[in-house]
Design a protein around this motif. Structure first.
Motif, PDB file in Angstrom:
ATOM      1  N   MET A 298      21.599   0.706 -42.721  1.00  0.00           N
ATOM      2  CA  MET A 298      22.776   1.679 -41.099  1.00  0.00           C
ATOM      3  C   MET A 298      23.348   1.036 -40.315  1.00  0.00           C
ATOM      4  O   MET A 298      23.832   1.307 -39.452  1.00  0.00           O
ATOM      5  CB  MET A 298      22.196   2.904 -41.417  1.00  0.00           C
ATOM      6  CG  MET A 298      23.199   3.454 -40.863  1.00  0.00           C
ATOM      7  SD  MET A 298      22.095   5.604 -41.114  1.00  0.00           S
ATOM      8  CE  MET A 298      22.954   5.916 -43.475  1.00  0.00           C
ATOM      9  N   VAL A 299      21.829   0.658 -39.283  1.00  0.00           N
ATOM     10  CA  VAL A 299      21.178   0.421 -37.648  1.00  0.00           C
ATOM     11  C   VAL A 299      22.685  -1.019 -38.214  1.00  0.00           C
ATOM     12  O   VAL A 299      22.706  -1.379 -37.142  1.00  0.00           O
ATOM     13  CB  VAL A 299      19.836  -0.375 -37.599  1.00  0.00           C
ATOM     14  CG1 VAL A 299      19.761  -0.446 -36.119  1.00  0.00           C
ATOM     15  CG2 VAL A 299      18.857   1.074 -37.428  1.00  0.00           C
ATOM     16  N   ALA A 300      22.510  -1.992 -38.969  1.00  0.00           N
ATOM     17  CA  ALA A 300      22.799  -3.589 -39.051  1.00  0.00           C
ATOM     18  C   ALA A 300      24.301  -3.244 -38.835  1.00  0.00           C
ATOM     19  O   ALA A 300      25.223  -3.685 -38.359  1.00  0.00           O
ATOM     20  CB  ALA A 300      21.990  -4.135 -39.681  1.00  0.00           C
ATOM     21  N   GLY A 301      24.527  -1.986 -39.941  1.00  0.00           N
ATOM     22  CA  GLY A 301      26.579  -1.854 -39.859  1.00  0.00           C
ATOM     23  C   GLY A 301      26.421  -1.694 -39.008  1.00  0.00           C
ATOM     24  O   GLY A 301      27.974  -1.463 -37.925  1.00  0.00           O
ATOM     25  N   TYR A 302      26.293  -0.537 -37.836  1.00  0.00           N
ATOM     26  CA  TYR A 302      26.425   0.719 -36.406  1.00  0.00           C
ATOM     27  C   TYR A 302      26.460  -0.722 -35.645  1.00  0.00           C
ATOM     28  O   TYR A 302      27.659  -1.472 -34.815  1.00  0.00           O
ATOM     29  CB  TYR A 302      26.071   1.412 -36.500  1.00  0.00           C
ATOM     30  CG  TYR A 302      26.539   2.694 -36.883  1.00  0.00           C
ATOM     31  CD1 TYR A 302      27.369   2.886 -37.373  1.00  0.00           C
ATOM     32  CD2 TYR A 302      24.980   2.714 -37.960  1.00  0.00           C
ATOM     33  CE1 TYR A 302      27.787   4.479 -37.836  1.00  0.00           C
ATOM     34  CE2 TYR A 302      25.508   4.275 -38.691  1.00  0.00           C
ATOM     35  CZ  TYR A 302      27.066   4.502 -38.634  1.00  0.00           C
ATOM     36  OH  TYR A 302      26.863   6.239 -39.323  1.00  0.00           O
ATOM     37  N   SER A 303      25.465  -1.238 -35.175  1.00  0.00           N
ATOM     38  CA  SER A 303      26.077  -2.555 -34.618  1.00  0.00           C
ATOM     39  C   SER A 303      26.656  -3.958 -34.731  1.00  0.00           C
ATOM     40  O   SER A 303      26.920  -4.370 -33.654  1.00  0.00           O
ATOM     41  CB  SER A 303      24.547  -3.902 -34.911  1.00  0.00           C
ATOM     42  OG  SER A 303      22.924  -2.577 -34.351  1.00  0.00           O
ATOM     43  N   GLY A 304      27.288  -3.701 -36.169  1.00  0.00           N
ATOM     44  CA  GLY A 304      28.323  -5.006 -36.519  1.00  0.00           C
ATOM     45  C   GLY A 304      29.063  -4.517 -35.774  1.00  0.00           C
ATOM     46  O   GLY A 304      30.203  -4.826 -34.812  1.00  0.00           O
ATOM     47  N   LEU A 305      29.609  -3.228 -35.844  1.00  0.00           N
ATOM     48  CA  LEU A 305      30.905  -2.495 -35.157  1.00  0.00           C
ATOM     49  C   LEU A 305      31.121  -2.054 -34.248  1.00  0.00           C
ATOM     50  O   LEU A 305      32.208  -2.319 -33.728  1.00  0.00           O
ATOM     51  CB  LEU A 305      31.243  -0.828 -35.633  1.00  0.00           C
ATOM     52  CG  LEU A 305      31.475  -0.881 -37.553  1.00  0.00           C
ATOM     53  CD1 LEU A 305      31.410   0.941 -37.701  1.00  0.00           C
ATOM     54  CD2 LEU A 305      32.644  -1.418 -37.736  1.00  0.00           C
ATOM     55  N   LEU A 306      29.549  -2.111 -33.267  1.00  0.00           N
ATOM     56  CA  LEU A 306      29.380  -2.322 -31.661  1.00  0.00           C
ATOM     57  C   LEU A 306      29.361  -3.536 -31.154  1.00  0.00           C
ATOM     58  O   LEU A 306      30.911  -3.721 -29.925  1.00  0.00           O
ATOM     59  CB  LEU A 306      28.198  -1.359 -31.465  1.00  0.00           C
ATOM     60  CG  LEU A 306      27.861  -1.693 -29.549  1.00  0.00           C
ATOM     61  CD1 LEU A 306      28.643  -0.427 -29.444  1.00  0.00           C
ATOM     62  CD2 LEU A 306      26.180  -1.361 -29.486  1.00  0.00           C
ATOM     63  N   ILE A 372      35.886  10.888 -23.740  1.00  0.00           N
ATOM     64  CA  ILE A 372      35.067  10.773 -23.193  1.00  0.00           C
ATOM     65  C   ILE A 372      34.998   9.461 -21.942  1.00  0.00           C
ATOM     66  O   ILE A 372      35.019   8.967 -21.263  1.00  0.00           O
ATOM     67  CB  ILE A 372      33.805  11.841 -22.105  1.00  0.00           C
ATOM     68  CG1 ILE A 372      33.721  13.429 -23.246  1.00  0.00           C
ATOM     69  CG2 ILE A 372      32.685  11.521 -21.433  1.00  0.00           C
ATOM     70  CD1 ILE A 372      32.553  14.177 -23.021  1.00  0.00           C
ATOM     71  N   SER A 373      34.378   8.650 -22.841  1.00  0.00           N
ATOM     72  CA  SER A 373      33.501   7.088 -22.469  1.00  0.00           C
ATOM     73  C   SER A 373      34.679   6.637 -22.485  1.00  0.00           C
ATOM     74  O   SER A 373      35.549   5.582 -22.459  1.00  0.00           O
ATOM     75  CB  SER A 373      33.000   7.145 -23.141  1.00  0.00           C
ATOM     76  OG  SER A 373      32.754   6.414 -24.721  1.00  0.00           O
ATOM     77  N   GLY A 374      36.051   6.910 -23.912  1.00  0.00           N
ATOM     78  CA  GLY A 374      36.990   5.788 -24.105  1.00  0.00           C
ATOM     79  C   GLY A 374      37.080   4.559 -24.646  1.00  0.00           C
ATOM     80  O   GLY A 374      37.902   3.864 -24.908  1.00  0.00           O
ATOM     81  N   SER A 375      35.630   4.529 -25.086  1.00  0.00           N
ATOM     82  CA  SER A 375      35.615   3.204 -26.143  1.00  0.00           C
ATOM     83  C   SER A 375      34.411   4.092 -27.507  1.00  0.00           C
ATOM     84  O   SER A 375      33.524   5.296 -27.126  1.00  0.00           O
ATOM     85  CB  SER A 375      34.909   2.258 -25.508  1.00  0.00           C
ATOM     86  OG  SER A 375      33.435   2.332 -24.991  1.00  0.00           O
ATOM     87  N   LEU A 380      28.404   5.202 -31.028  1.00  0.00           N
ATOM     88  CA  LEU A 380      28.144   4.160 -31.960  1.00  0.00           C
ATOM     89  C   LEU A 380      26.304   4.090 -31.777  1.00  0.00           C
ATOM     90  O   LEU A 380      25.570   3.801 -32.953  1.00  0.00           O
ATOM     91  CB  LEU A 380      28.532   2.637 -31.676  1.00  0.00           C
ATOM     92  CG  LEU A 380      29.877   2.419 -32.768  1.00  0.00           C
ATOM     93  CD1 LEU A 380      29.994   1.452 -32.918  1.00  0.00           C
ATOM     94  CD2 LEU A 380      29.895   2.926 -34.398  1.00  0.00           C
ATOM     95  N   ALA A 381      26.445   4.062 -30.746  1.00  0.00           N
ATOM     96  CA  ALA A 381      24.135   4.065 -30.274  1.00  0.00           C
ATOM     97  C   ALA A 381      23.398   5.186 -30.321  1.00  0.00           C
ATOM     98  O   ALA A 381      23.106   5.180 -30.733  1.00  0.00           O
ATOM     99  CB  ALA A 381      24.598   3.688 -28.515  1.00  0.00           C
ATOM    100  N   LEU A 382      24.630   6.050 -30.745  1.00  0.00           N
ATOM    101  CA  LEU A 382      24.162   7.242 -30.694  1.00  0.00           C
ATOM    102  C   LEU A 382      23.754   7.147 -32.272  1.00  0.00           C
ATOM    103  O   LEU A 382      22.918   7.886 -33.008  1.00  0.00           O
ATOM    104  CB  LEU A 382      24.780   8.751 -30.537  1.00  0.00           C
ATOM    105  CG  LEU A 382      24.836  10.039 -31.240  1.00  0.00           C
ATOM    106  CD1 LEU A 382      23.254  10.873 -30.543  1.00  0.00           C
ATOM    107  CD2 LEU A 382      25.447  11.115 -30.520  1.00  0.00           C
TER     108      LEU A 382
END
Length: 418
Positions: A298-306, A372-375, A380-382
């Motif tokens: 799961m962490v790997a997938g979100y890191s890739g999207l980030l 709020i952040s516009g990105s 994804l970090a959360l």
């Protein structure tokens, strides 16, 4: 082989015992209709916003509605089953799902669309809670098989709208309505055989059975609390992916069809996950190690999207899909960590409302953080950080033991019988 697998449950309903093929078909029919109402929105979210005038905040509320409704209505599902029986409640649930999904596809206002969506999700909430008890009630020696079929059918129901949503939406200016409404027709087709099943099997009042001798509350069980957190966090990830994964890919530069395909890969991997994980839950002594592995994926997938969402989009989708094996794991643990069907119903009724309350916060928070952040960086970090919480709770929930024992002993560590 566990005690729950050795001893088939007795039929205490008013009708005749059900043959296994009918139980199997019943589980497939209801399970495949418990997710399309949620997953069908993601591929047409942009078109839906344009047609009904939904801003980003309202879209975030829409993606949060599954969790909110599942939490609110799921808390009353066991009480409803005491009046209607398990089978009667599921029939009612399917009827409500069909009505909500069919009618919402033709309305022209955001308020009506939201209300009908809540109605459909209310029916799904009842099914979420009571199908595990139905499986425990009729599973006997084939409990792992029914759990596998249940998890796989849920994944199939989540995947099909993602896979075909973009195609159906492209049939014309109002194609998004077809993309949403077709799943109401599917629910209607499942409603009819479930009426026959209720007539044959009776009310199947498993949830009316006497509670454990201490009458202890579920929150006194360490396993139940950990499982509710594990279920809740993985559900949060699932519904974030249902609601936002396609949009994240589209914002990274992928076309609508390709983005929908990536979201379908994520959900579609739940099909092999639904087949595999219940077997591992029932038989493997290394289940906690597998849960850690799911968190890493799961962490790997979100890191890739980030970091590189459009470089290897399919790889990040595969990683997130494998991480999603946590969902059938959580479902299988509901029956594996309880002995008696009435405890299974209570455990399901405790875990799923609490879990879906956590799940409801995720899609809304992700949408708000994006506004709020516009990105997508902060959202994804959360999600990456929350994967660690999921793994920690999963390790506790997967430890050998039974909720029945913890309730009987006032929440102390249960005796292992595995």
């Amino acid at each position: 082989m566990s005690e729950t697998q050795r001893t088939p449950a007795k039929n205490t309903g008013r009708g005749r015992p059900l043959p296994f093929w009918m139980v199997l078909l019943a589980v497939i029919l209801v399970a495949v209709n418990l997710r399309p109402g949620a997953s069908s929105v993601g591929p047409v979210l942009a078109e839906l916003q344009a047609a009904l005038g939904l801003d980003a905040t309202a879209a975030g509320v829409l993606t949060a509605l599954p969790g909110l409704t599942f939490a609110a209505v799921g808390a009353f599902a066991v009480a409803l089953s005491r009046r209607t029986g398990i089978n009667g409640a599921v029939v009612l649930a399917l009827g409500v799902v069909a009505a909500g999904l069919l009618v919402r596809a033709v309305v022209g206002t955001a308020v009506l669309f939201m209300l009908l969506t809540v109605l459909a999700f209310a029916g799904m909430a009842i099914g979420n809670i009571l199908v595990p008890a139905f499986i425990k009630r009729h599973g006997g020696r084939r409990l792992p098989l029914l759990n596998s079929v249940y998890g796989t059918s849920l994944a199939l129901g989540a995947t099909l709208p993602l896979l075909f949503g973009g195609v159906l939406a492209g049939t014309g200016p109002q194609g998004w309505r077809l993309s949403l409404g077709i799943w109401g027709a599917v629910a209607l087709l499942a409603f009819i055989p479930w009426v026959f099943l209720m007539w044959r099997a009776g009310r199947d009042p498993v949830a009316t059975a006497r509670r454990t001798r201490t009458g202890a509350k579920m929150r006194s069980s360490r396993i139940a609390v950990a499982l509710s957190i594990f279920f809740g966090v993985q559900s949060m990830h699932a519904y974030v992916q249902f609601g936002w994964a396609a949009q994240i890919y589209r914002d990274a530069g992928l076309g609508q069809g390709q983005a929908a395909l990536m979201a379908a890969i994520i959900a579609g991997l739940g099909i092999p996950g639904g087949l595999l994980m219940p077997v591992l839950v029932a038989r493997s002594p290394r289940l906690r190690s597998y849960i850690v592995g799911l968190g890493i994926c799961m962490v790997a997938g979100y890191s890739g999207l980030l970091l590189a969402p459009d470089t290897l989009p399919w790889l990040w989708a595969v990683c997130l899909g494998v991480g999603g094996f946590a969902f059938p794991t959580a479902l299988a643990l509901i029956t594996a960590r309880s002995r008696e069907p009435q405890v299974t119903a209570r455990l399901s009724g405790f875990i799923q409302p609490v879990g879906y309350l956590l799940a409801a916060m995720g899609p809304f928070a992700i949408g708000a953080l994006h506004d709020i952040s516009g990105s997508w960086t902060l959202p994804l970090a959360l999600l990456i950080a929350s994967a660690a919480v999921m793994v920690g709770a999963g390790i506790i929930a997967a430890a050998p033991g039974y909720v029945d024992d913890e309730l009987a002993s006032g929440g102390t560590k249960p005796r292992s019988r595995q």
